[in-house]
Scaffold this motif. Structure first.
Motif, PDB file in Angstrom:
ATOM      1  N   SER A  21      36.157  40.634  51.066  1.00 58.88           N
ATOM      2  CA  SER A  21      35.061  40.382  50.076  1.00 58.88           C
ATOM      3  C   SER A  21      35.542  39.477  49.187  1.00 58.88           C
ATOM      4  CB  SER A  21      34.009  41.084  49.630  1.00 58.88           C
ATOM      5  OG  SER A  21      34.040  42.478  50.700  1.00 58.88           O
ATOM      6  N   CYS A  22      34.627  38.890  48.767  1.00 61.25           N
ATOM      7  CA  CYS A  22      35.335  37.744  47.610  1.00 61.25           C
ATOM      8  C   CYS A  22      33.587  37.865  46.393  1.00 61.25           C
ATOM      9  CB  CYS A  22      35.837  36.345  47.859  1.00 61.25           C
ATOM     10  SG  CYS A  22      35.680  35.207  46.282  1.00 61.25           S
ATOM     11  N   GLN A  23      33.904  38.657  45.651  1.00 62.00           N
ATOM     12  CA  GLN A  23      32.781  38.833  44.330  1.00 62.00           C
ATOM     13  C   GLN A  23      32.786  37.749  43.395  1.00 62.00           C
ATOM     14  OE1 GLN A  23      30.689  41.313  44.619  1.00 62.00           O
ATOM     15  NE2 GLN A  23      29.069  40.324  43.926  1.00 62.00           N
ATOM     16  N   THR A  79      28.661  36.711  47.268  1.00 64.38           N
ATOM     17  CA  THR A  79      30.100  37.268  47.505  1.00 64.38           C
ATOM     18  C   THR A  79      29.975  36.361  48.899  1.00 64.38           C
ATOM     19  OG1 THR A  79      28.804  39.397  46.511  1.00 64.38           O
ATOM     20  CG2 THR A  79      30.646  39.032  48.811  1.00 64.38           C
ATOM     21  N   TYR A  81      32.147  36.697  52.093  1.00 64.58           N
ATOM     22  CA  TYR A  81      33.188  37.466  53.229  1.00 64.58           C
ATOM     23  C   TYR A  81      33.645  37.020  54.213  1.00 64.58           C
ATOM     24  CZ  TYR A  81      29.530  40.619  51.909  1.00 64.58           C
ATOM     25  OH  TYR A  81      28.501  41.650  50.959  1.00 64.58           O
TER      26      TYR A  81
END
Length: 126
Positions: A21-23, A79, A81
């Motif tokens: 995940s990249c927030q 976000t 993914y």
């Protein structure tokens, strides 16, 4: 400014799956940004893995991950993914997410992305 934080890495066995995940944060949603996942293996240079345009068309997918890795955006629009299936030892690397306010001409080049996360380690080993 946009800040990116990756998570979801870890130690897995060959054949396992992981979702990274990249927030995004900093007051601006990642909606409208081109986004990409890159990775750097020990002793190797940083390489593109998969990239999406601002409207979620696939602009790049490394030959080594085609059919195994899939990028997507979360419903919250902030976000990103990376679903990784059938992991192999050669997938071992630090994985980074990156974002650009516009879709780069050559989307697989790290130098064309303005914002970067600190990376998350993925280790595939038996």
């Amino acid at each position: 400014q946009v800040q990116l934080v990756e998570s979801g890495g870890g130690l897995v066995q060959p054949g396992d799956s992981l979702t990274l995940s990249c927030q995004g944060s900093g007051g601006s949603s990642l909606d409208g940004y081109a986004v990409g996942w890159f990775r750097q293996a020990p002793g190797k240079g940083r390489e593109g893995v998969s990239c999406l345009s601002s409207i979620d068309s696939v602009t790049y997918s490394a030959n080594s991950v085609k059919g195994r890795f899939t990028m997507s955006r979360g419903s919250d629009k902030n976000t990103v993914y990376l679903r990784m299936n059938s992991l192999k030892p050669e997938d071992t690397a630090v994985y980074y997410c990156a974002a650009s306010p516009s879709t780069p001409w050559r989307t697989y080049l790290p130098s064309l992305y303005r914002y970067w996360g600190q990376g998350t380690q993925v280790t595939v080993s038996s």
